[in-house]
Design an enzyme around this catalytic site. Structure first.
Site, PDB file in Angstrom:
ATOM      1  N   VAL A  36       0.805  -0.665   0.507  1.00 34.76           N
ATOM      2  CA  VAL A  36      -0.558   0.230  -0.052  1.00 34.76           C
ATOM      3  C   VAL A  36       1.007   1.434  -0.105  1.00 34.76           C
ATOM      4  O   VAL A  36       0.541   2.295  -0.782  1.00 34.76           O
ATOM      5  CB  VAL A  36      -0.695  -0.025   1.189  1.00 34.76           C
ATOM      6  CG1 VAL A  36      -1.591   1.425   1.285  1.00 34.76           C
ATOM      7  CG2 VAL A  36      -2.006  -0.979   1.123  1.00 34.76           C
ATOM      8  N   GLU A  65     -10.238   5.110   6.277  1.00 29.44           N
ATOM      9  CA  GLU A  65     -11.318   4.980   4.705  1.00 29.44           C
ATOM     10  C   GLU A  65     -10.593   3.704   4.240  1.00 29.44           C
ATOM     11  O   GLU A  65     -10.762   2.454   4.022  1.00 29.44           O
ATOM     12  CB  GLU A  65     -11.530   5.683   3.998  1.00 29.44           C
ATOM     13  CG  GLU A  65     -12.092   5.665   2.470  1.00 29.44           C
ATOM     14  CD  GLU A  65     -14.023   5.340   3.333  1.00 29.44           C
ATOM     15  OE1 GLU A  65     -14.097   6.388   3.373  1.00 29.44           O
ATOM     16  OE2 GLU A  65     -13.840   4.359   3.661  1.00 29.44           O
ATOM     17  N   GLY A 114      -1.934 -15.158  -5.779  1.00 32.08           N
ATOM     18  CA  GLY A 114      -2.308 -13.445  -5.238  1.00 32.08           C
ATOM     19  C   GLY A 114      -2.788 -13.164  -4.727  1.00 32.08           C
ATOM     20  O   GLY A 114      -2.638 -12.073  -4.099  1.00 32.08           O
ATOM     21  N   LYS A 163     -13.170  -5.962  10.093  1.00 31.63           N
ATOM     22  CA  LYS A 163     -14.084  -4.763   9.389  1.00 31.63           C
ATOM     23  C   LYS A 163     -15.299  -5.043  10.002  1.00 31.63           C
ATOM     24  O   LYS A 163     -15.396  -3.579   9.940  1.00 31.63           O
ATOM     25  CB  LYS A 163     -14.215  -4.865   7.421  1.00 31.63           C
ATOM     26  CG  LYS A 163     -12.645  -5.143   7.554  1.00 31.63           C
ATOM     27  CD  LYS A 163     -12.030  -5.751   5.906  1.00 31.63           C
ATOM     28  CE  LYS A 163     -11.280  -5.549   5.287  1.00 31.63           C
ATOM     29  NZ  LYS A 163     -11.064  -6.993   4.370  1.00 31.63           N
TER      30      LYS A 163
END
Lengths: 436, 436
Positions: free
Chosen positions: A15, A130, A188, A206
Site C-alpha cells: 500500500v 477509509e 496472489g 472490518k
C-alpha cells in the site's frame, strides 16, 4: 497558509508503494482539487536501502520512528505498517503531538478501538481510516458523512476478498476448498498464511469497525461470532445452487429491539440478489438506513491501488480541513475554481461500441447477403446473427437480428441508411447499443 | 458558536415533507452527530395553508420568498421547489448573501451549470447538491471527496428509476412499453407526464452533472446525445435475452484520448454484470478511477425519504463547516464524543434466521422420521428437503439437506447436538445460515 501538506509515511510495502505511485501519477490533478500540493517528505521502513522499483525522489527514508514523529514540519502521519503494537505506538504518539493520522490498520482499530478512538477524539489532529475497510469502497465516508442523517438499521457485506475469491472459484469450477485456496495463493489473491482471511477474522475486524461507526459505540471484538469457510464442501455449493442460492462469507450486524446482532459466517445468499453477483476478489457492503433505505457499495476489496486511493481521499479531506483560510468543504465541482474549464463532448458519430441491429425484412432469397454486404462495405463486422420468426407466415416480414463487433456509430448509421432504403426492408431498422 | 443551525426551506412537496419528517424522527440522533440542532425555522410554499399531514410546529410558513432570503438568522437555504427560473433566482440570491444552499434540482444544475457553479464557487456560503442525482446514492460525495485522489476515467449508470422500472417490468412480464408505462403510472413510479423520464432527459441531466464533477469542467447539456426507451419492443428484450443481455437505459461518459464521450440511450447489458441485477426503481452508478479501479454504488433513485436523507447529509456536512470553533471534519465515530458508549453484542444463540442443514446419514428406513422428529421437538419447522445421492451405493451414507423456516440458533444447535448422537448419523451435521 502553506501551499503544501507534508506527509510522513510509515511503511513502503504494497500500500505504501501505491501511495507513492499515486502521488507521482496524479499529483498535479490532486493539486487542482486541494489547491495545494501533497508531498511525502519522509518515509520510515525497516529496510531503508531496499530497491523497490518506484520513484522515491525527495523522500528522506530512514528506519527511525522518531524521524517522522518528531518532525514539526510533518502535518499528517500515514501508518501503513500493519500489526498491533508498533502501529499503535506510532498512531498514539502522533495524535498526542496534534498531528493528523491516516491508517489502513483494521486489526488495530478493531481490537484496540477504545484506546485508538479516544486518542483520535481528543487529539487536535484529524483521523482518517477509509483504507481500513474495503479499499475501493468509500464505506467509512458513506456512513460517517453521507448517511449521517440516518439511523443505521443494518450493515451486511462481503468484506473479505480472499474468501470471496475462493468461494467464487469453488462455485464456478466445482473445486474443493483446498484446491481453490491453492489457486488463490498462486494467483496472489491469498497470502502464504491465509488464516485471518479464511477463518473470517479479517472480515470480523472490518465488521466491528463498521459497527462502531454505524451504531456510534464501541463493541468488544471478542464477543463477535466468527465462522470461516474452510468447512464448506462442493456438495454444499451444489445443493445451495439447486435451491437458488450461492454461498458467501457474509459479515452482518443489526440494531434490533433486542440488542445488537453481529456475526461473520458462510451464508446462503439468494442468486437474484445483488450480493450474489459480487464475485472474485471484489467486496460489497449493504447499509440500510431508516430514511435512505437499502444501499450497496461495490468495489475492490484490497490491493495496492484501491487502498492507496482511499488513503489519498483521506489525505485530501484532512488537507482541506488543515487549511484555515479557505473552507474545508471540497469545491463544488471538485477542482479549485482557477482550473475550471468549459469542455466539449464528442459527437455521437464518433462513438465506437458493439451494436444490436434488428432488421425487419421480407423473407426472400438473398436478403441476408444484401444486409451483410452493406454492413461489410461500411466496415462493420458481424459477431452473430439470428432470425426470429415465431409464427412465420410466408411472404410476411421477419426479424433478423445482427450483433456486431466494435464498430463506429457513423458507419452503423450509414449502413442502416442504405439498408432502410432497400425494397426488402419493410420497417425502419432498430439499433440498440451494447455495453461491451 | 450557536448550538443550532437554522434552515429556510423552499418547497413542502414530496421531498420537503421528507426533510421535515426526517428531522422530526432523527433530530436527536443528528444532534449527537453534528453536536448541535438542525431546525427549520421558515418554509416558503405556494399554498401555506394547505393541510399536509406532517408535524410543522415551530416552522413559520409563508408564500414570500424574501421571508427566507432576507432573514439574517437563516444559515442554510434548502431549495426543493424544482423548475428553472424561480429556483435559480432563489439560489443565486441566497449565495450572493453568503448563505449556504442545498438543492435537489438536477435540471437547473445541468442546464444552467455555469451560472450556478460560478455563484457557488464565489459565495461565502457552501453548496450541497447530493440530492440532485440518485437520492439514495451518495455519488456526489463519493466523486467530490472519496475519489478525489483519482483521475476519473469513466462513469456509467442506471440513473432514472422510472425508465428502469418500465424496462424491468417489460423484461419480467413480457409487457409492451405502453402497458408497462401505464402500470408504472398506476403504482406511482411514473408521473402523469413521463416525458423527461422515458425520453432520457432526466438521466441526461444527472449524467451531465456527474460529468461536470468527475471531469472538473462545464459541459454543454445540449451537446449530449439522448435517446429514450419508448421504441423498445418486447421482441428486442426477448432476443437480447437469447444473447445473454438485458436492456437498460444507461447514461455513460468517458474521458478518452480523443475527447469526452457522453450519451444516454437504451443499452444491452450483460446478464452477469452487476448493473443487470439493478431492477425496479433502483439506481446504480459505476465509476472507474485510475487508482480505485471499478466501483459501483446502488440505492433508491428517488422518493421522499432517500432524497431527504441526501439533503440531511449535506445539511450536516455544511453545519460542521459553519461552526468555526470545532473542526469541520466529522467525528471519528460519527457521534460527538460525549454520546459515545460501550455496547454489547447479542450472543449467537439468540440469532433467528433460516438454516441449511446437511445431515450425513445411513440410508435406512425411518431416518427421515428421526431427523424431522428431533427438529420438530426443538421448534424448528422445515421449508424443504432433498436427498443427494449422486452415485448411491446401498449401505453407504447419504446426504440429506433440510432448509428450515426462521428458527432460533439455540434450538438449531440443540437439535444438531441430539441428531449427531444418533447411530444413523455418520458425520457431524453441517450448518450454513441463509440470508432470508
Amino acid at each position: 497558509v502553506k501551499n503544501y501538506i507534508n506527509i510522513g509515511l510509515f511503511g513502503l510495502g504494497t500500500v505504501g508503494k501505491g501511495v507513492v505511485n499515486q502521488l507521482n501519477d496524479n499529483g498535479s490533478l490532486i493539486k487542482k482539487r486541494l489547491g495545494r500540493e501533497i508531498r511525502i517528505t519522509r518515509a520510515v521502513t525497516a529496510n531503508p536501502d531496499k530497491e523497490r522499483g518506484i520513484d522515491l525522489k525527495n523522500i528522506q527514508i530512514s528506519n527511525k520512528i522518531n524521524d517522522i514523529i518528531n518532525d514539526p514540519e510533518i502535518d499528517i502521519v500515514v501508518e501503513l505498517i500493519g500489526g498491533i503494537d508498533l502501529a499503535k505506538s506510532i498512531i498514539l504518539q502522533s495524535l498526542k503531538k496534534g498531528k493528523s493520522v491516516v491508517t489502513a490498520n483494521k486489526a488495530l482499530l478493531a481490537e484496540c478501538a477504545e484506546e485508538i478512538f479516544n486518542a483520535a477524539y481528543t487529539s487536535k489532529g484529524l483521523f482518517g481510516y477509509e483504507a481500513s475497510v474495503a479499499g475501493g469502497i468509500p464505506i467509512i465516508r458513506n456512513i460517517r458523512e453521507s448517511y449521517s442523517g440516518d439511523k443505521i438499521m443494518e450493515i451486511s457485506g462481503i468484506i473479505n476478498g480472499t474468501a470471496n475469491y475462493i468461494l467464487s472459484s469453488m462455485s464456478e469450477k466445482n473445486e474443493t476448498f483446498l484446491s481453490a485456496l491453492k489457486e488463490a495463493q498462486e494467483k496472489g489473491f491469498a497470502e502464504a498464511d491465509p488464516t485471518f482471511d479464511i477463518e473470517g477474522i479479517d472480515a470480523a475486524h472490518k465488521l466491528i469497525l463498521l459497527m462502531n461507526l454505524s451504531f456510534n459505540a464501541i463493541f468488544d471484538f471478542k464477543s463477535l461470532y466468527i465462522e470461516g469457510i474452510a468447512q464448506i464442501e462442493p456438495i454444499d455449493i451444489e445443493i445451495a445452487d439447486d435451491f437458488g442460492y450461492v454461498v458467501k462469507l457474509l459479515g452482518k450486524a443489526r440494531d434490533d429491539d433486542k440488542g445488537f446482532e453481529a456475526r461473520v459466517h458462510p451464508t446462503l445468499v439468494n442468486k437474484n440478489s445483488i450480493l450474489a453477483s459480487v464475485n472474485g476478489a471484489f467486496n460489497a457492503v449493504q447499509v440500510m438506513g431508516n430514511f435512505v433505505g437499502e444501499t450497496l457499495s461495490y468495489g475492490a476489496g484490497a490491493g495496492s491501488y484501491p487502498t492507496s486511493s482511499a488513503v489519498l481521499g483521506d489525505l485530501i479531506q484532512i488537507g482541506r480541513a488543515l487549511s484555515s483560510s479557505d473552507t474545508s468543504s471540497p469545491p463544488p465541482l471538485s477542482f479549485q475554481i482557477e482550473h475550471l474549464r468549459k469542455k466539449q463532448i464528442l459527437p455521437i458519430d464518433e462513438l465506437e461500441t458493439e451494436y444490436y441491429l434488428r432488421f425487419t425484412v421480407l423473407d426472400k432469397v438473398g436478403v441476408l447477403a444484401s444486409l451483410t454486404k452493406s454492413l461489410g462495405e461500411n466496415n462493420i463486422s458481424i459477431r452473430c446473427m439470428i432470425q426470429k420468426s415465431k409464427e412465420h407466415v410466408p411472404g410476411l416480414p421477419v426479424a433478423v437480428v445482427i450483433l456486431t463487433h466494435i464498430a463506429r456509430e457513423k458507419d452503423i448509421r450509414a449502413a442502416i441508411n442504405e439498408i432502410d432504403k432497400m425494397p426488402i426492408v419493410t420497417s425502419p431498422t432498430r439499433l440498440i447499443r451494447i455495453d461491451p
